[in-house]
Write a protein that holds these residues in place. Structure first.
Motif, PDB file in Angstrom:
ATOM      1  N   ALA A  61      -9.312  -7.263   5.888  1.00 42.97           N
ATOM      2  CA  ALA A  61      -9.354  -6.886   4.474  1.00 42.97           C
ATOM      3  C   ALA A  61     -10.767  -6.620   3.974  1.00 42.97           C
ATOM      4  N   TYR A 100      -8.243  -4.903  -4.302  1.00 48.28           N
ATOM      5  CA  TYR A 100      -8.710  -5.754  -3.206  1.00 48.28           C
ATOM      6  C   TYR A 100      -7.663  -6.803  -2.842  1.00 48.28           C
ATOM      7  N   LEU A 157       0.839  -1.196   0.000  1.00 52.23           N
ATOM      8  CA  LEU A 157       0.000   0.000   0.000  1.00 52.23           C
ATOM      9  C   LEU A 157       0.875   1.246   0.000  1.00 52.23           C
ATOM     10  N   VAL A 213      -6.814  -0.492   9.821  1.00 56.70           N
ATOM     11  CA  VAL A 213      -7.001  -1.406   8.692  1.00 56.70           C
ATOM     12  C   VAL A 213      -6.862  -2.845   9.174  1.00 56.70           C
ATOM     13  N   LEU A 264      -4.586  -5.539  -1.079  1.00 51.60           N
ATOM     14  CA  LEU A 264      -4.841  -5.314   0.343  1.00 51.60           C
ATOM     15  C   LEU A 264      -4.778  -6.630   1.123  1.00 51.60           C
ATOM     16  N   SER A 322      -3.368   4.599  -1.718  1.00 55.81           N
ATOM     17  CA  SER A 322      -4.188   3.785  -0.815  1.00 55.81           C
ATOM     18  C   SER A 322      -4.429   4.534   0.488  1.00 55.81           C
ATOM     19  N   TRP A 324       2.124  -8.421  -3.498  1.00 55.07           N
ATOM     20  CA  TRP A 324       0.832  -8.412  -4.199  1.00 55.07           C
ATOM     21  C   TRP A 324       0.741  -9.487  -5.265  1.00 55.07           C
ATOM     22  N   TYR A 341     -11.996  -2.944   2.896  1.00 50.92           N
ATOM     23  CA  TYR A 341     -12.284  -2.700   1.483  1.00 50.92           C
ATOM     24  C   TYR A 341     -13.731  -2.246   1.301  1.00 50.92           C
TER      25      TYR A 341
END
Length: 115
Positions: free
Chosen positions: A35, A54, A11, A30, A57, A15, A66, A39
């Motif tokens: 998640a 998504y 992020l 967060v 995250l 973000s 990622w 989101y």
């Protein structure tokens, strides 16, 4: 002192700004939400749904890069993503047509004020 949202793997500043618009201002918030709830807060705040956003995250909260999301795991996350989008759907007071046009990028979103 709270950790910035951008301290979560994957992020960055964009973000962090999106989460701030959703009223979420720290990595701890967060993480506490998880998640899906985090989101969903983004979607309810007007962030356009984006599958990659998504799963970035999800992976970040797991401490994974990622691009580590693949195969059956990615398919399962797609199901979760679609369910989150459906929760927001036209509940924003928009017609299904407006929601579809927004999803496709046809409807212009208001730009956040410059600082």
């Amino acid at each position: 002192m709270p950790e910035p949202v951008s301290s979560i793997l994957n992020l960055g500043p964009a973000s962090e700004a999106a989460f701030a618009r959703a009223g979420i201002h720290s990595a701890e918030e967060v993480r506490a939400l998880g998640a899906d709830a985090a989101y969903l807060a983004l979607l309810r705040a007007g962030t356009a749904p984006h599958f990659i956003g998504y799963y970035v995250l999800v992976m970040g909260l797991q401490g994974r890069p990622w691009n580590d999301c693949q195969g059956a795991e990615k398919k399962a996350l797609r199901v979760s993503f679609d369910a989150l989008k459906a929760q927001v759907g036209s509940k924003k007071g928009r017609s299904d047509l407006e929601a579809a046009l927004d999803f496709l990028g046809v409807v212009e979103r208001p730009k956040p004020p410059r600082r």
